[in-house]
Design a protein around this motif. Sequence first.
Motif, PDB file in Angstrom:
ATOM      1  N   ASP A 367       0.837  -1.199   0.000  1.00 20.94           N
ATOM      2  CA  ASP A 367       0.000   0.000   0.000  1.00 20.94           C
ATOM      3  C   ASP A 367       0.877   1.256   0.000  1.00 20.94           C
ATOM      4  O   ASP A 367       2.043   1.238   0.399  1.00 20.94           O
ATOM      5  CB  ASP A 367      -0.914   0.008   1.228  1.00 20.94           C
ATOM      6  N   MET A 368       0.283   2.362  -0.440  1.00 21.99           N
ATOM      7  CA  MET A 368       0.962   3.649  -0.397  1.00 21.99           C
ATOM      8  C   MET A 368       0.856   4.232   1.012  1.00 21.99           C
ATOM      9  O   MET A 368      -0.187   4.129   1.665  1.00 21.99           O
ATOM     10  CB  MET A 368       0.340   4.610  -1.410  1.00 21.99           C
ATOM     11  N   ASP A 369       1.929   4.841   1.463  1.00 26.95           N
ATOM     12  CA  ASP A 369       1.961   5.465   2.786  1.00 26.95           C
ATOM     13  C   ASP A 369       1.496   6.914   2.633  1.00 26.95           C
ATOM     14  O   ASP A 369       2.198   7.744   2.062  1.00 26.95           O
ATOM     15  CB  ASP A 369       3.383   5.411   3.358  1.00 26.95           C
ATOM     16  N   ARG A 370       0.326   7.216   3.173  1.00 25.69           N
ATOM     17  CA  ARG A 370      -0.259   8.544   3.033  1.00 25.69           C
ATOM     18  C   ARG A 370      -0.253   9.329   4.340  1.00 25.69           C
ATOM     19  O   ARG A 370      -0.932  10.338   4.467  1.00 25.69           O
ATOM     20  CB  ARG A 370      -1.693   8.442   2.499  1.00 25.69           C
ATOM     21  N   HIS A 371       0.509   8.871   5.328  1.00 25.57           N
ATOM     22  CA  HIS A 371       0.574   9.577   6.593  1.00 25.57           C
ATOM     23  C   HIS A 371       1.443  10.829   6.465  1.00 25.57           C
ATOM     24  O   HIS A 371       2.306  10.920   5.579  1.00 25.57           O
ATOM     25  CB  HIS A 371       1.137   8.671   7.686  1.00 25.57           C
ATOM     26  N   LYS A 372       1.217  11.765   7.346  1.00 24.68           N
ATOM     27  CA  LYS A 372       1.989  13.003   7.352  1.00 24.68           C
ATOM     28  C   LYS A 372       3.428  12.699   7.725  1.00 24.68           C
ATOM     29  O   LYS A 372       3.697  12.081   8.763  1.00 24.68           O
ATOM     30  CB  LYS A 372       1.378  14.006   8.334  1.00 24.68           C
ATOM     31  N   ASN A 373       4.365  13.138   6.882  1.00 31.54           N
ATOM     32  CA  ASN A 373       5.781  12.843   7.090  1.00 31.54           C
ATOM     33  C   ASN A 373       6.601  14.032   6.583  1.00 31.54           C
ATOM     34  O   ASN A 373       6.873  14.133   5.385  1.00 31.54           O
ATOM     35  CB  ASN A 373       6.161  11.565   6.349  1.00 31.54           C
ATOM     36  N   THR A 377       8.373  14.683   2.784  1.00 35.59           N
ATOM     37  CA  THR A 377       7.990  15.864   2.005  1.00 35.59           C
ATOM     38  C   THR A 377       9.203  16.694   1.633  1.00 35.59           C
ATOM     39  O   THR A 377       9.330  17.173   0.491  1.00 35.59           O
ATOM     40  CB  THR A 377       6.993  16.716   2.817  1.00 35.59           C
ATOM     41  N   GLU A 434       8.336   7.301  -5.813  1.00 40.12           N
ATOM     42  CA  GLU A 434       7.400   6.190  -5.632  1.00 40.12           C
ATOM     43  C   GLU A 434       7.894   5.223  -4.563  1.00 40.12           C
ATOM     44  O   GLU A 434       7.098   4.679  -3.787  1.00 40.12           O
ATOM     45  CB  GLU A 434       7.207   5.457  -6.959  1.00 40.12           C
ATOM     46  N   HIS A 437       7.195   6.543  -1.017  1.00 37.78           N
ATOM     47  CA  HIS A 437       5.786   6.543  -0.629  1.00 37.78           C
ATOM     48  C   HIS A 437       5.219   5.138  -0.469  1.00 37.78           C
ATOM     49  O   HIS A 437       4.014   4.993  -0.224  1.00 37.78           O
ATOM     50  CB  HIS A 437       4.940   7.307  -1.663  1.00 37.78           C
ATOM     51  N   ARG A 438       6.048   4.111  -0.583  1.00 40.12           N
ATOM     52  CA  ARG A 438       5.573   2.746  -0.391  1.00 40.12           C
ATOM     53  C   ARG A 438       5.676   2.346   1.077  1.00 40.12           C
ATOM     54  O   ARG A 438       6.600   2.755   1.780  1.00 40.12           O
ATOM     55  CB  ARG A 438       6.400   1.769  -1.230  1.00 40.12           C
ATOM     56  N   GLN A 439       4.726   1.536   1.511  1.00 39.52           N
ATOM     57  CA  GLN A 439       4.799   0.978   2.855  1.00 39.52           C
ATOM     58  C   GLN A 439       5.949  -0.018   2.920  1.00 39.52           C
ATOM     59  O   GLN A 439       6.220  -0.734   1.954  1.00 39.52           O
ATOM     60  CB  GLN A 439       3.487   0.265   3.210  1.00 39.52           C
TER      61      GLN A 439
END
Length: 578
Positions: A367-373, A377, A434, A437-439
């Motif tokens: 899954d893509m990691d969409r948490h604030k980081n 960024t 990419e 942003h991957r788990q």
Amino acid sequence: MGSGHKADKASLASSQTHSFSHQHHPSPPASKEVWKKGGRMFSILLAVHLALLACTLVSSGAFEKIAVHDYDVFFLLTVMMLIVIVWIIFYLVSTSRSPDAILCKDSHAGPVWLRGGLILFAIFSLVMDVFKIGYYSSFYSCLSAIKIIYPIVQAIFVIVQTYFLWISAKDCVHAHLNVTRCGLMLTLTTNLAVWMSAVTDESVHKAHSKLKKNVTEEIFKWLMKAGMRSGSTEECNCNSQICQIFKNGYFWLYPFNIEYSLFASAMVYVMWKNVGRFIDHHSHHIHRLKFRLFRRTFFVGIVLGLILLVSGLGVLIVYEVRVNSSHEPSKKNEALTMYYIFNIVCLGLMSLVCIGGSVIYRFDKRDMDRHKNPTRTLDVALLMGAALGQYAISYYSIVAIVASTPRDTISALNLTYALLMIAQHTFQNIFIIEGLHRQPPKEDHKRDLRQKDPYGLTFVNVNAVSLRVPDSESTVTPSPLPSIEAIHPSELMQSLAGPKKMNWRRKFLREISMFLLLSNIILWIMPAFGARPQFDNDKELNFYGDSMWPAIVDICLPFGIFYRMHAVASLLEVYIMS
């Protein structure tokens, strides 16, 4: 009665689970700040004004006609570094005495490989300061005292800041918020000012070396009086062997000091973003990943990368000898041809590998990691921003080659090199972003099976397991471990076959990451240590003129060099996450 008893137990279990989740995953406390953006805005305004002042002095101190001397720049940088040292000591003392100063830590900030790279560059920066002290001490009678004080203060600054970032890079501070933000922005601005000073000093030195090689001594002295500053050390004699060693040594170590300043700036910026931040541990997953370099790989990426690294070092040595030591145009053209061919092969392979990595990501089921980081960024922003420097140089070269005549072999190689440079930066950015942003990979399947199997069996006969699975219609009393799910034979087979299906993707991604990492190292070493065909190829110089083209390269090339080193750090993270 039986169904009612089961319903009561189910409701009791759900209520216990609900209370347990609330007990172990509390919501983050509310911030006590009235206006968080106001504190950030004030610290940003402070940083902007200091950066503009430092940029003005550094750029003015490089020219003779402007009444700003290099020791004026050194004085400003010395004062800024002393203030930062005092603030870091205040920060360390205040946070150690207050137990509520640091309520949480950002697990993504300041990874160990980034801090390790910072220490490596700090060591070389300290060696450079020692060389500077030795070089300026040879002229203590005819130089300003600030030139000797400056490297001493810079060495202390590097030691204190490296220790500060090693132990505090993950801090989310909740004490003295506005003071901390201003102190961090002052630290960031000081690092950028030191970086600008080092880049300017190195560019002026290389320009003087190239000019002195092509003209006579009398013309060189006249040009120094009319144009760029040669430095007050030109008036002193550096005839001893130890003086020449110190002089050449600290100029060769400038690239490490430049990278140290940029690495420190990136880590300080992440700390500034984390000031006053509360981390929700329920959604902020902490992944403890182990760096396994020689496991789960085919060694193809490492071997190919090492071949390119060793070949590039050989090309760099031959290039430096033939271009800087020989005045024959034929040898210079041979060196340029060899340099372009090596880079074309290297960039072509890297582009193909990046495309292959992006294709493999299409089959990746993570899954893509969409948490604030904030760290991720910043990594993406630096990759995209630093690539603009090399993009600009490449497009300027393409316009000059296409619009000018005649078109020879070197022009064709230069055009191919510029086009591949644009393509490689683009494909590599896509691959790295990419990957970031991957788990990360899930827990090992053996551990999952050990947790799911109520009998503690990992590799068992499928029929034996099927005999132990209770029937859904049976009224047998549940096992003493009600929270553990039973294993179906098909699920066990899928779990056992899972690692074999996923293994090849991870292996290929690791090979690609390691190959790109080693390739970026050699592409960082070559321009950082003198191999700069932009100054040795006369096509762009004749097209844009002697003033415009060197200015373009001096402004854009440091960003391209920084891009390579930042790509190395990002690729190392992608390698570990694969």
